[in-house]
Design a protein around this motif. Structure first.
Motif, mmCIF file in Angstrom:
data_model
loop_
_atom_site.group_PDB
_atom_site.id
_atom_site.type_symbol
_atom_site.label_atom_id
_atom_site.label_comp_id
_atom_site.label_asym_id
_atom_site.label_seq_id
_atom_site.Cartn_x
_atom_site.Cartn_y
_atom_site.Cartn_z
ATOM 1 N N TYR A 1 -1.014 10.914 3.812
ATOM 2 C CA TYR A 1 -2.150 9.950 4.277
ATOM 3 C C TYR A 1 -1.403 9.095 5.062
ATOM 4 O O TYR A 1 -1.764 9.117 6.801
ATOM 5 C CB TYR A 1 -2.826 8.972 3.275
ATOM 6 N N THR B 1 -11.235 5.764 -3.545
ATOM 7 C CA THR B 1 -11.802 5.996 -2.076
ATOM 8 C C THR B 1 -13.076 6.354 -1.728
ATOM 9 O O THR B 1 -13.015 7.664 -2.924
ATOM 10 C CB THR B 1 -10.581 5.339 -1.210
ATOM 11 N N SER C 1 0.642 -0.974 -0.345
ATOM 12 C CA SER C 1 0.091 -0.179 -0.065
ATOM 13 C C SER C 1 0.559 1.348 0.145
ATOM 14 O O SER C 1 1.311 1.418 0.894
ATOM 15 C CB SER C 1 -0.540 0.140 1.004
HETATM 16 C C1 LIG Z 1 -5.937 -1.161 6.816
HETATM 17 S S1 LIG Z 1 -4.885 -1.959 6.092
HETATM 18 C C2 LIG Z 1 -3.753 -2.799 6.854
HETATM 19 C C3 LIG Z 1 -2.811 -3.504 6.312
HETATM 20 C C4 LIG Z 1 -2.130 -2.946 5.882
HETATM 21 N N1 LIG Z 1 -0.657 -2.236 7.458
HETATM 22 C C5 LIG Z 1 -1.397 -1.704 4.752
HETATM 23 O O1 LIG Z 1 -1.195 -0.543 4.712
HETATM 24 O O2 LIG Z 1 -2.021 -2.410 3.961
HETATM 25 C C6 LIG Z 1 -6.235 -3.041 4.791
HETATM 26 C C7 LIG Z 1 -5.989 -2.097 3.159
HETATM 27 O O3 LIG Z 1 -6.784 -1.081 2.949
HETATM 28 C C8 LIG Z 1 -6.830 0.316 2.479
HETATM 29 N N2 LIG Z 1 -7.053 0.979 2.882
HETATM 30 C C9 LIG Z 1 -6.318 1.907 3.807
HETATM 31 N N3 LIG Z 1 -7.146 3.124 3.817
HETATM 32 C C10 LIG Z 1 -7.990 3.549 3.109
HETATM 33 C C11 LIG Z 1 -8.519 4.147 2.397
HETATM 34 N N4 LIG Z 1 -8.867 5.182 2.822
HETATM 35 N N5 LIG Z 1 -9.606 3.846 1.250
HETATM 36 C C12 LIG Z 1 -9.660 2.425 0.775
HETATM 37 N N6 LIG Z 1 -8.572 1.960 0.756
HETATM 38 C C13 LIG Z 1 -7.769 1.375 2.180
HETATM 39 C C14 LIG Z 1 -4.827 -0.358 2.209
HETATM 40 O O4 LIG Z 1 -4.565 0.232 1.246
HETATM 41 C C15 LIG Z 1 -5.048 -1.612 2.746
HETATM 42 O O5 LIG Z 1 -4.564 -2.642 1.978
#
Ligand SMILES: C[S@@+](CC[C@H](N)C(=O)[O-])C[C@H]1O[C@@H](n2cnc3c(N)ncnc32)[C@H](O)[C@@H]1O
Length: 435
Positions: free
Chosen positions: A204, A270, A192
């Motif tokens: 972000y 998003t 990510s």
């Molecule tokens: C909460 S994160 C946890 C896993 C890991 N720490 C990461 O950053 O990939 C899980 C997924 O949510 C996505 N995510 C985080 N913030 C987001 C947003 N505002 N809108 C859509 N997806 C989001 C991340 O890109 C990730 O693929």
């Protein structure tokens, strides 16, 4: 189900604070929870129209007026087919206004900070035989757990056929652990990384280090290339916000993705945080249309790296191309085709665990084009097909038992992933007359 880092099992991944608990693996087996009173009552409630258990779950789809509840079997077997594993709810960064940012106190909603390794192995040993997929992430950053890579190794060494997937911010690895994960057998890793420079990225991913995330992604790509491995498939997932959605920045990401050697770069559309998401690429805008087939949800083959989205031309050779193919019912047809790779990425003839290898498929359709059988016939590629190359493939097609007019639709398929048509590749149709 989701295995929280304290051992409790919840019903889905849209429950950051662990409010919908089905049971506890510290005191009960996975089967005990899956077939237990809470899960059974939930299934009964859902097929009869709704459950209080679901509370404010954002995945809940209310029934429309006069819509019947889904008719699902109440007996879901002894074990689940898919499991999320949360190593920890702790995170090394603080995503802007995110439900799982450390400041929300999410870690205080768990009864342990890190998933106990012995508990983890017990759950995997029991559920492994039924699992088709493990998502090795939830809230928090999985790889902050000191034994996270070892856990991935454990899953793939015991149950190689489980599709093992993770999403990571990439910041908890060092060069050695990033390279070690590549050899664990994990099928797919998503990084990510929401931006193409430190300045936009940290807006972000607050407290994040863009260079470090990229270096760890590069280490994985390099390790794969060095050892000729096709897994893990490496995604760069880029969430579009108002500060990173300009052409220049997106093109920089495309260039970096090519340079690093990632398999797929995808834009994530998003709608949160409300004051920050990209207005330019809101679904419905003209700009959105231009990148729609490069977005994460469009197709599992869509790709923002120029030339990387699979594209093929399929020529089916028949004696008189304008006439339908004639065949006797019950006989097998042998058709000669020429398949050209119009993208700049390899179509793999073989792949680890049989996923993502490319085959030629013939779908059976009615004379008006309506699909009858999606998986009617398949043929293997004789060898890897590099970008720009073509190869000749013979495909054996059973003739329908019922005489009449049909269509055959030819497309390539990335096995276990998607048909090429889903990402915009042209298919070839031939009329078929069965006598
Ligand atoms: C909460 S994160 C946890 C896993 C890991 N720490 C990461 O950053 O990939 C899980 C997924 O949510 C996505 N995510 C985080 N913030 C987001 C947003 N505002 N809108 C859509 N997806 C989001 C991340 O890109 C990730 O693929």
């Amino acid at each position: 189900m989701v295995l929280l880092c304290d051992g409790r099992l919840t019903c889905g991944c849209a429950d950051p604070y662990g409010r919908r608990v089905l049971g506890d693996t510290r005191t009960t087996s996975v089967t005990g929870v899956w077939t237990g009173e809470v899960a059974s009552a939930l299934r009964r409630d859902i097929v009869s129209g709704g459950s209080k258990f679901c509370g404010d779950c954002p995945l809940k789809l209310p029934l429309k007026k006069d819509e019947a509840p889904p008719a699902r079997p109440l007996d879901a077997g002894a074990l689940p087919g898919r499991l999320f594993v949360e190593c920890t709810a702790a995170c090394n960064i603080s995503c802007n206004q995110a439900c799982c940012a450390p400041e929300t106190g999410i870690t205080r909603t768990r009864q342990a900070g890190m998933l106990d390794f012995d508990l983890f192995t017990r759950v995997i040993d029991e559920a492994g035989p039924s699992l088709g997929r493990v998502d090795f992430f939830n809230y928090g950053e999985a790889f902050l757990h000191k034994r996270a890579v070892e856990m991935c190794e454990y899953i793939k060494s015991r149950y190689p056929d489980i599709f093992l997937y993770t999403s990571t911010n990439g910041l908890a690895f060092n060069d050695a652990s990033a390279r070690r994960l590549v050899h664990s057998g994990i099928d797919e890793v998503t990084f990510s990384i929401d931006g193409a420079s430190q300045d936009t990225y940290v807006k972000y991913r607050q407290r994040g280090d863009f260079a470090k995330a990229l270096a760890n992604l590069r280490a994985m790509a390099d390790e794969k290339a060095k050892h000729g491995r096709d897994v893990p498939y490496l995604n760069w997932r880029y969430i579009l916000f108002k500060w990173n959605d300009h052409d220049e920045e997106m093109n920089t990401a495309r260039r970096l993705a090519v340079d690093i050697g990632v398999d797929r770069l995808c834009w994530e559309i998003t709608d949160h945080p409300e004051d920050s998401f990209s207005q330019r690429f809101r679904p419905g805008t003209a700009d959105y249309k231009t990148i729609e087939n490069q977005t994460w949800d469009h197709s599992r083959l869509s790709n923002a790296i120029p030339g990387a989205t699979p594209r093929a031309r399929i020529d089916v050779r028949t004696l008189v191309p304008a006439l339908p193919i004639m065949a006797r019912r019950g006989k097998t047809l042998q058709l000669h085709t020429r398949v050209t790779n119009l993208s700049n990425r390899r179509f793999a003839a073989q792949a680890s665990y049989g996923r993502r290898l490319v085959r030629l498929g013939a779908q059976l359709c009615a004379a008006d084009g309506t699909l009858i059988n999606l998986d009617y016939a398949r043929a293997w590629l004789p060898h890897h097909l590099e970008g720009g190359q073509h190869t000749d493939i013979q495909i054996e097609i059973p003739t329908p038992a019922e005489p009449g007019r049909y269509q055959l639709k030819f497309d390539l398929v990335s096995e276990g992933i998607d048909w090429f048509e889903k990402s915009g590749s042209q298919t070839t149709r031939k009329n078929l007359l069965v006598v």
